[in-house]
Design a protein around this motif. Sequence first.
Motif, PDB file in Angstrom:
ATOM      1  N   GLY A 272       0.807  -1.217   0.000  1.00 33.28           N
ATOM      2  CA  GLY A 272       0.000   0.000   0.000  1.00 33.28           C
ATOM      3  C   GLY A 272       0.834   1.257   0.000  1.00 33.28           C
ATOM      4  O   GLY A 272       0.583   2.190  -0.779  1.00 33.28           O
ATOM      5  N   GLY A 273       1.838   1.328   0.881  1.00 30.05           N
ATOM      6  CA  GLY A 273       2.660   2.531   0.952  1.00 30.05           C
ATOM      7  C   GLY A 273       3.442   2.783  -0.315  1.00 30.05           C
ATOM      8  O   GLY A 273       3.488   3.914  -0.829  1.00 30.05           O
ATOM      9  N   ALA A 304      -5.896   2.758   0.484  1.00 28.99           N
ATOM     10  CA  ALA A 304      -6.867   1.801   1.028  1.00 28.99           C
ATOM     11  C   ALA A 304      -6.165   0.538   1.514  1.00 28.99           C
ATOM     12  O   ALA A 304      -6.527  -0.035   2.557  1.00 28.99           O
ATOM     13  N   SER A 305      -5.140   0.083   0.777  1.00 23.46           N
ATOM     14  CA  SER A 305      -4.383  -1.087   1.199  1.00 23.46           C
ATOM     15  C   SER A 305      -3.622  -0.814   2.493  1.00 23.46           C
ATOM     16  O   SER A 305      -3.473  -1.705   3.345  1.00 23.46           O
ATOM     17  N   LEU A 306      -3.142   0.409   2.667  1.00 23.30           N
ATOM     18  CA  LEU A 306      -2.515   0.795   3.941  1.00 23.30           C
ATOM     19  C   LEU A 306      -3.496   0.609   5.092  1.00 23.30           C
ATOM     20  O   LEU A 306      -3.151   0.073   6.159  1.00 23.30           O
ATOM     21  N   GLY A 307      -4.735   1.079   4.883  1.00 27.43           N
ATOM     22  CA  GLY A 307      -5.750   0.911   5.918  1.00 27.43           C
ATOM     23  C   GLY A 307      -6.041  -0.550   6.201  1.00 27.43           C
ATOM     24  O   GLY A 307      -6.210  -0.954   7.366  1.00 27.43           O
ATOM     25  N   LEU A 308      -6.095  -1.372   5.142  1.00 22.23           N
ATOM     26  CA  LEU A 308      -6.311  -2.807   5.349  1.00 22.23           C
ATOM     27  C   LEU A 308      -5.152  -3.435   6.121  1.00 22.23           C
ATOM     28  O   LEU A 308      -5.353  -4.306   6.985  1.00 22.23           O
ATOM     29  N   GLY A 309      -3.932  -2.998   5.809  1.00 25.11           N
ATOM     30  CA  GLY A 309      -2.783  -3.519   6.537  1.00 25.11           C
ATOM     31  C   GLY A 309      -2.830  -3.169   8.012  1.00 25.11           C
ATOM     32  O   GLY A 309      -2.510  -4.004   8.874  1.00 25.11           O
ATOM     33  N   LEU A 310      -3.250  -1.943   8.326  1.00 16.90           N
ATOM     34  CA  LEU A 310      -3.378  -1.544   9.726  1.00 16.90           C
ATOM     35  C   LEU A 310      -4.508  -2.306  10.412  1.00 16.90           C
ATOM     36  O   LEU A 310      -4.424  -2.632  11.608  1.00 16.90           O
ATOM     37  N   TRP A 311      -5.573  -2.599   9.663  1.00 17.85           N
ATOM     38  CA  TRP A 311      -6.660  -3.428  10.194  1.00 17.85           C
ATOM     39  C   TRP A 311      -6.148  -4.827  10.549  1.00 17.85           C
ATOM     40  O   TRP A 311      -6.438  -5.347  11.635  1.00 17.85           O
ATOM     41  N   VAL A 312      -5.385  -5.434   9.642  1.00 16.99           N
ATOM     42  CA  VAL A 312      -4.845  -6.766   9.911  1.00 16.99           C
ATOM     43  C   VAL A 312      -3.865  -6.714  11.079  1.00 16.99           C
ATOM     44  O   VAL A 312      -3.860  -7.609  11.949  1.00 16.99           O
ATOM     45  N   GLN A 405      -2.130   6.153  16.902  1.00 12.97           N
ATOM     46  CA  GLN A 405      -2.573   5.273  17.983  1.00 12.97           C
ATOM     47  C   GLN A 405      -1.817   3.952  17.968  1.00 12.97           C
ATOM     48  O   GLN A 405      -1.537   3.367  19.025  1.00 12.97           O
ATOM     49  N   ALA A 406      -1.484   3.457  16.769  1.00  8.40           N
ATOM     50  CA  ALA A 406      -0.695   2.226  16.689  1.00  8.40           C
ATOM     51  C   ALA A 406       0.692   2.426  17.291  1.00  8.40           C
ATOM     52  O   ALA A 406       1.221   1.537  17.984  1.00  8.40           O
ATOM     53  N   VAL A 407       1.303   3.585  17.028  1.00  7.65           N
ATOM     54  CA  VAL A 407       2.613   3.880  17.629  1.00  7.65           C
ATOM     55  C   VAL A 407       2.515   3.893  19.149  1.00  7.65           C
ATOM     56  O   VAL A 407       3.357   3.315  19.859  1.00  7.65           O
ATOM     57  N   LEU A 408       1.482   4.522  19.680  1.00  2.69           N
ATOM     58  CA  LEU A 408       1.308   4.610  21.134  1.00  2.69           C
ATOM     59  C   LEU A 408       0.975   3.264  21.758  1.00  2.69           C
ATOM     60  O   LEU A 408       1.154   3.076  22.965  1.00  2.69           O
ATOM     61  N   THR A 416       4.400   4.158  12.332  1.00  7.58           N
ATOM     62  CA  THR A 416       5.232   5.184  11.694  1.00  7.58           C
ATOM     63  C   THR A 416       5.190   5.061  10.180  1.00  7.58           C
ATOM     64  O   THR A 416       5.170   6.065   9.457  1.00  7.58           O
ATOM     65  N   TRP A 417       5.186   3.816   9.679  1.00 11.96           N
ATOM     66  CA  TRP A 417       5.104   3.606   8.233  1.00 11.96           C
ATOM     67  C   TRP A 417       3.797   4.167   7.673  1.00 11.96           C
ATOM     68  O   TRP A 417       3.790   4.815   6.619  1.00 11.96           O
ATOM     69  N   VAL A 418       2.693   3.933   8.373  1.00  5.89           N
ATOM     70  CA  VAL A 418       1.403   4.438   7.911  1.00  5.89           C
ATOM     71  C   VAL A 418       1.391   5.961   7.915  1.00  5.89           C
ATOM     72  O   VAL A 418       0.995   6.604   6.929  1.00  5.89           O
ATOM     73  N   VAL A 419       1.827   6.568   9.018  1.00 13.08           N
ATOM     74  CA  VAL A 419       1.812   8.033   9.122  1.00 13.08           C
ATOM     75  C   VAL A 419       2.707   8.659   8.062  1.00 13.08           C
ATOM     76  O   VAL A 419       2.315   9.616   7.369  1.00 13.08           O
ATOM     77  N   GLY A 420       3.912   8.128   7.907  1.00 13.43           N
ATOM     78  CA  GLY A 420       4.822   8.685   6.911  1.00 13.43           C
ATOM     79  C   GLY A 420       4.313   8.519   5.493  1.00 13.43           C
ATOM     80  O   GLY A 420       4.396   9.449   4.670  1.00 13.43           O
ATOM     81  N   SER A 421       3.754   7.347   5.181  1.00  8.42           N
ATOM     82  CA  SER A 421       3.257   7.096   3.820  1.00  8.42           C
ATOM     83  C   SER A 421       2.083   8.011   3.490  1.00  8.42           C
ATOM     84  O   SER A 421       2.025   8.595   2.392  1.00  8.42           O
ATOM     85  N   VAL A 422       1.141   8.141   4.413  1.00 15.21           N
ATOM     86  CA  VAL A 422      -0.030   8.985   4.157  1.00 15.21           C
ATOM     87  C   VAL A 422       0.368  10.440   4.023  1.00 15.21           C
ATOM     88  O   VAL A 422      -0.078  11.152   3.104  1.00 15.21           O
ATOM     89  N   ALA A 423       1.210  10.929   4.941  1.00 17.12           N
ATOM     90  CA  ALA A 423       1.606  12.337   4.899  1.00 17.12           C
ATOM     91  C   ALA A 423       2.357  12.671   3.620  1.00 17.12           C
ATOM     92  O   ALA A 423       2.080  13.687   2.957  1.00 17.12           O
ATOM     93  N   LEU A 424       3.319  11.830   3.251  1.00 19.17           N
ATOM     94  CA  LEU A 424       4.116  12.096   2.052  1.00 19.17           C
ATOM     95  C   LEU A 424       3.258  12.017   0.794  1.00 19.17           C
ATOM     96  O   LEU A 424       3.334  12.890  -0.091  1.00 19.17           O
ATOM     97  N   THR A 425       2.415  10.994   0.710  1.00 20.93           N
ATOM     98  CA  THR A 425       1.575  10.826  -0.475  1.00 20.93           C
ATOM     99  C   THR A 425       0.559  11.956  -0.594  1.00 20.93           C
ATOM    100  O   THR A 425       0.318  12.472  -1.695  1.00 20.93           O
ATOM    101  N   ALA A 426      -0.051  12.341   0.527  1.00 27.94           N
ATOM    102  CA  ALA A 426      -1.056  13.401   0.485  1.00 27.94           C
ATOM    103  C   ALA A 426      -0.451  14.724   0.027  1.00 27.94           C
ATOM    104  O   ALA A 426      -1.069  15.479  -0.749  1.00 27.94           O
TER     105      ALA A 426
END
Length: 647
Positions: A272-273, A304-312, A405-408, A416-426
Amino acid sequence: MSEVLLALLGILLAGTVMVALPNRRLGLALFELAALFGLAVSIRYWIEGETLTLRWPWGLPFASLSLALDPLACFFLVLLFLLSALAAWYGYGYTQHQHETQKRQIWACFTGLVVAMGLVMLAANGVLFLLGWELMSLSAFFLVRSTGSEKSQAASWSFLVASHVSGAALVGFFFVVGQEASSLDFALLASQTLPETTKNLAFFLALLGFGLKAGLVPGHFWLPQAHPEAPSHGSALLSGLMIKLGIYGLLRTLPWLSMPAPWWAWVLLTLGGFSAFFAILQAHGQDDWKRALAYSSVENMGLASLGLGLWVWGTAADQREIAAMALFAVLIHLLSHALAKGSFFLLAGCLDHATGTRNPDLLGGLGRPLGTTATAAMLAATAMSGLPPSLAFFSEFLLLYAGVQAVLSGGTLSGTWVVGSVALTAGVAAFAFAKLYAATFLGEPRSEKSHSPHSLPSSMEAPTLLLALLAVILGLASPWLVKAFSPIVQAATSVSVEGVSASLFHLFSTLVLTAGAAMLVGIVATGALFLGLRRRAVLTATWGCGYLAPSPRMQYTSTASSQPLLRFLQPLVPADPPRPSRTLFPTARTLALSYRDPVVQSLATLRQTAWQLVPRIPLGKPGKVSLYVLFVALTLVALLFLEVFLW
């Protein structure tokens, strides 16, 4: 459920009328009535939140005519009926000047695609699902090649290859998960317990089959070729909904595999990222609106795949609240992308119809002559850039929030991967759509094509504007969308999500009020500043820095705007170097940059190499019947080995 089936039957009847009769107003009216009826019924069943089932026997092995209407199916049916109604309305004006034979082919394929996607969403048996999946792929194949050009022929074959690989992987998936079951009914498959090895193999096959349809890198090679070649209202359905059925398939089937392995999450997060960032960079390098939008669709499926990965990950780590938040983000993002990208592909057809080109470097200054189209483009660009108060802002914000929340909660690396990927892509996506809008609608016309554009019929402008408006203003309803998506999330996570839903409702309500207040203050302040300056303003010529002959060529083009970014990331977006001058004295020259997709280029090289090796294989030569028999025997032995020793 009978009402939904009646709506699909009505769409099929309307499509038949449009193919049979030259005057398509009657067929269009029937299509709109059936689609709007299906939309209303799907919304009602979605709100009620019940699961309805129908089942009839079928003579095929492991098969039954099983249909199910649950909240997940209702959500995708709402997208189907809404997009198809507006796309058909648009298509009536878009196809007016095309040849009669071509019109019939387009409407036949368009209708077949809508009905086939409806069958995929309602199917509750593996055989019936695969049948709908293949019908959907074939309808899209003929829709892509309906324009008749050489590019469309090549693109359609590329799409068909990807679709067959996807279908073969899904056949393998259902074979693996249903080997001990008496039928392939979804309810039965969801209730069984599978060994760890079987679950891992099933996950791989599901990811291959559904990931290819979603266009995740490197399985995206077909998407930038096929979507630009389809008619614009067909592209709106292909990108706005069909590729999302890859995400639908993962949402539908992954819960059957019960407790996921932690490495599944990292596969989805990595795909996803990388897909999101890589695809939005490729969108910057395109000189065609539709190709840029196709790559943007890959980017959004990556998110969307990033979100699915975080769900899993949340499910495997027993962080159910984070898993629920990730699923809420995925569903809101799918809704946002369906509306905004549907509007954008219709918009690309408007530009092609009005100017004869989709190259933003040849456009410019279209904001005044195409005011309605420019307004729709501004709203759709706002939505695709994730700016408030659009739906994409809330989905991306929630995905960032879930990552934090996952980091915490101990998932430092994944969060961190999710936050960085979303921020950079957006950030890169906002730049892409800002420069695409500016190059097309602002400034001065760069070519004769954009000097005097043709007027557009209201049947093309109205659906485009309506979809863009929905993509923006539905963000204000995001707190209530969380309530509507709660049954879907609860079914996927198998736990109560009332607490998460209530907290997100409060969070989104606060964001809506804050964003609304900020927008109101900004509008009032801007209006007051404009009125104050207007009274004292003196109109005069712009200072040209000493250059007294300005021309439209002095403006930044879309390609020039992206060049610094793409040069910095050249390994991901390589460019053909400009040819040096061979003359002794300087002559008039032009510079044109062409960017390449290295993944697609590598796959094309691999395909050419494979074709060159085929004639050297003995099995490829005619007359070797004994070798053919040996090949069949070895295949049967291999399948028998797999059956005995692995299952």
